[in-house]
Design a protein around this motif. Structure first.
Motif, short mmCIF file in Angstrom:
data_model
loop_
_atom_site.label_atom_id
_atom_site.label_comp_id
_atom_site.label_asym_id
_atom_site.label_seq_id
_atom_site.Cartn_x
_atom_site.Cartn_y
_atom_site.Cartn_z
N LEU A 102 0.85 -1.29 -0.03
CA LEU A 102 -0.04 -0.14 -0.12
C LEU A 102 0.77 1.07 0.01
O LEU A 102 0.49 2.13 -0.65
CB LEU A 102 -0.88 0.01 1.17
CG LEU A 102 -2.05 -0.92 1.29
CD1 LEU A 102 -2.91 -0.86 2.52
CD2 LEU A 102 -2.82 -1.09 -0.20
N ALA A 119 -9.16 -6.11 3.64
CA ALA A 119 -10.18 -5.38 4.31
C ALA A 119 -9.91 -5.12 5.81
O ALA A 119 -10.28 -3.84 6.15
CB ALA A 119 -11.53 -5.94 4.23
N LEU A 122 -7.43 -2.16 6.30
CA LEU A 122 -7.92 -1.02 5.86
C LEU A 122 -9.34 -0.65 6.95
O LEU A 122 -9.58 0.20 6.66
CB LEU A 122 -8.47 -1.07 4.46
CG LEU A 122 -7.53 -1.04 3.36
CD1 LEU A 122 -8.13 -1.53 1.97
CD2 LEU A 122 -6.49 0.08 3.18
N LEU A 168 -17.07 -3.29 3.08
CA LEU A 168 -16.35 -2.52 2.06
C LEU A 168 -15.59 -1.51 3.22
O LEU A 168 -16.12 -0.72 3.70
CB LEU A 168 -17.17 -1.79 1.38
CG LEU A 168 -16.52 -1.06 0.15
CD1 LEU A 168 -15.75 -1.86 -0.94
CD2 LEU A 168 -17.54 -0.04 -0.77
N PRO A 169 -14.29 -1.57 2.84
CA PRO A 169 -13.30 -0.60 3.72
C PRO A 169 -13.61 0.91 3.30
O PRO A 169 -14.03 1.10 2.20
CB PRO A 169 -12.12 -0.81 3.19
CG PRO A 169 -12.22 -2.36 2.69
CD PRO A 169 -13.25 -2.48 2.04
N ALA A 172 -12.61 2.72 -0.25
CA ALA A 172 -12.34 1.84 -1.27
C ALA A 172 -13.49 1.64 -2.23
O ALA A 172 -14.69 2.33 -2.08
CB ALA A 172 -12.28 0.19 -0.71
N GLU A 173 -13.24 0.97 -3.41
CA GLU A 173 -14.38 1.29 -4.53
C GLU A 173 -14.77 -0.13 -4.53
O GLU A 173 -14.05 -1.24 -4.80
CB GLU A 173 -13.52 1.57 -5.70
CG GLU A 173 -14.23 1.90 -6.92
CD GLU A 173 -13.74 2.61 -8.23
OE1 GLU A 173 -14.17 3.25 -8.83
OE2 GLU A 173 -12.31 2.00 -8.18
N PHE A 186 -13.06 -5.45 -4.58
CA PHE A 186 -12.92 -4.23 -4.22
C PHE A 186 -11.77 -3.76 -4.46
O PHE A 186 -10.65 -4.55 -4.62
CB PHE A 186 -13.28 -3.83 -2.76
CG PHE A 186 -12.41 -4.19 -1.61
CD1 PHE A 186 -11.35 -3.31 -1.23
CD2 PHE A 186 -12.48 -5.57 -1.06
CE1 PHE A 186 -10.32 -3.75 -0.36
CE2 PHE A 186 -11.74 -6.07 -0.14
CZ PHE A 186 -10.39 -5.04 0.27
N ARG A 187 -11.39 -2.42 -4.61
CA ARG A 187 -10.05 -1.82 -4.93
C ARG A 187 -9.75 -0.77 -3.86
O ARG A 187 -10.78 -0.16 -3.68
CB ARG A 187 -9.95 -1.33 -6.48
CG ARG A 187 -8.54 -0.82 -6.89
CD ARG A 187 -8.72 -0.42 -8.34
NE ARG A 187 -9.30 0.88 -8.54
CZ ARG A 187 -8.88 1.99 -8.46
NH1 ARG A 187 -7.70 2.13 -8.06
NH2 ARG A 187 -9.73 3.11 -8.51
N SER A 188 -8.51 -0.72 -3.49
CA SER A 188 -8.05 0.39 -2.82
C SER A 188 -6.72 0.81 -3.46
O SER A 188 -5.63 0.26 -3.08
CB SER A 188 -8.01 0.10 -1.26
OG SER A 188 -7.45 1.47 -0.68
#
Length: 263
Positions: A102, A119, A122, A168-169, A172-173, A186-188
């Motif tokens: 990250l 997750a 985050l 969902l963090p 995040a998306e 999900f994506r971060s």
């Protein structure tokens, strides 16, 4: 006709120059596994087909994790029978280590347990389904517009083997949704989490459904024969999607993908 003693002169093509040097090797991908017999399955096969070596580590059995990913193209943390909520030292170390990709903005992928670890790192909660339901077998998945933008050709069913899910963090998306476990992908930044198992090969499916046959009796689990019926229907699409995703995922590598010749 030339005699055996005749010499043949080879004239090079104009402006051709010397033969090109052999291509430099791509950086390896860090692979984090959780059991002695675990393997990276189809994800590992696809990464090797793209030209990457696999640097396999098993922190549970004493393997260290690198302090930086400068010498790696990315990292994948795979699944396992343990929980991200377990108090074991190696589980805590892996969750904390996710700070490395990250911070360095390197490609990171968490699969099932690995996604739950991401997750949790985050700040999201990881927990069993409130009614004790599980996803074991093939289940529908619904990509969001953000998911379709990253990878347009998602399969409509994917393979699962889990009894915990995650929120969902924050920040995040959401890339894909499901039923009993709504957060499927999900994506971060450059980090991705998949609740499902695109890594599972046919041989792995045989092992899991044999050794974990008792879990097939849990609420929501699919009968064993449905696993193989589902694979016959959905596997081609899932395999093509995985290759497309990994190509895009590795493209997020900072612009230094080749090892230096002096190394």
């Amino acid at each position: 006709m030339l005699s055996r003693s005749s010499k043949i002169s080879v004239v090079p093509f104009p402006n051709r120059g010397s033969e090109p040097a052999a291509a430099k090797p791509l950086l390896p991908v860090l692979i984090v596994l959780h059991q002695e017999t675990s393997c990276p399955g189809r994800v590992g096969n696809a990464l090797q087909a793209l030209g990457h070596r696999l640097d396999v580590r098993r922190p549970r059995f004493g393997d260290p994790l690198p302090e930086t990913l400068d010498r790696h193209a990315g990292a994948v943390i795979f699944g396992g029978p343990m929980s991200a909520n377990d108090p074991d030292d190696y589980v805590r170390r892996e969750i904390d280590w996710i700070a490395v990709p990250l911070r360095e903005q390197r490609p990171f992928l968490g699969i099932c347990l690995g996604a739950q670890m991401l997750a949790m790192h985050l700040g999201a909660r990881v927990a069993p389904h409130p009614q004790g339901r599980v996803e074991i077998g093939y289940y529908p998945i619904h990509p969001t517009p953000a998911g379709l933008e990253i990878c347009p050709n998602w399969p409509d069913h994917v393979y699962h083997w889990h009894r915990e899910g995650f929120e969902l963090p924050s920040g995040a998306e959401l890339l894909a949704e499901g039923g009993d476990f709504p957060i499927q992908a999900f994506r971060s930044g450059h980090a991705f989490g998949f609740q499902f198992h695109p890594d599972v090969t046919y041989a792995m499916m045989h092992r899991w459904t044999m050794r974990g046959h008792d879990r097939l009796e849990l609420p929501g689990a699919r009968p064993r024969h449905h696993h193989f019926e589902g694979r016959a229907v959905h596997d081609v699409t899932e395999r093509a999607w995985l290759k497309q995703f990994l190509d895009s995922w590795l493209a997020r590598m900072p612009p230094q993908p080749l090892l230096q010749a002096a190394e």
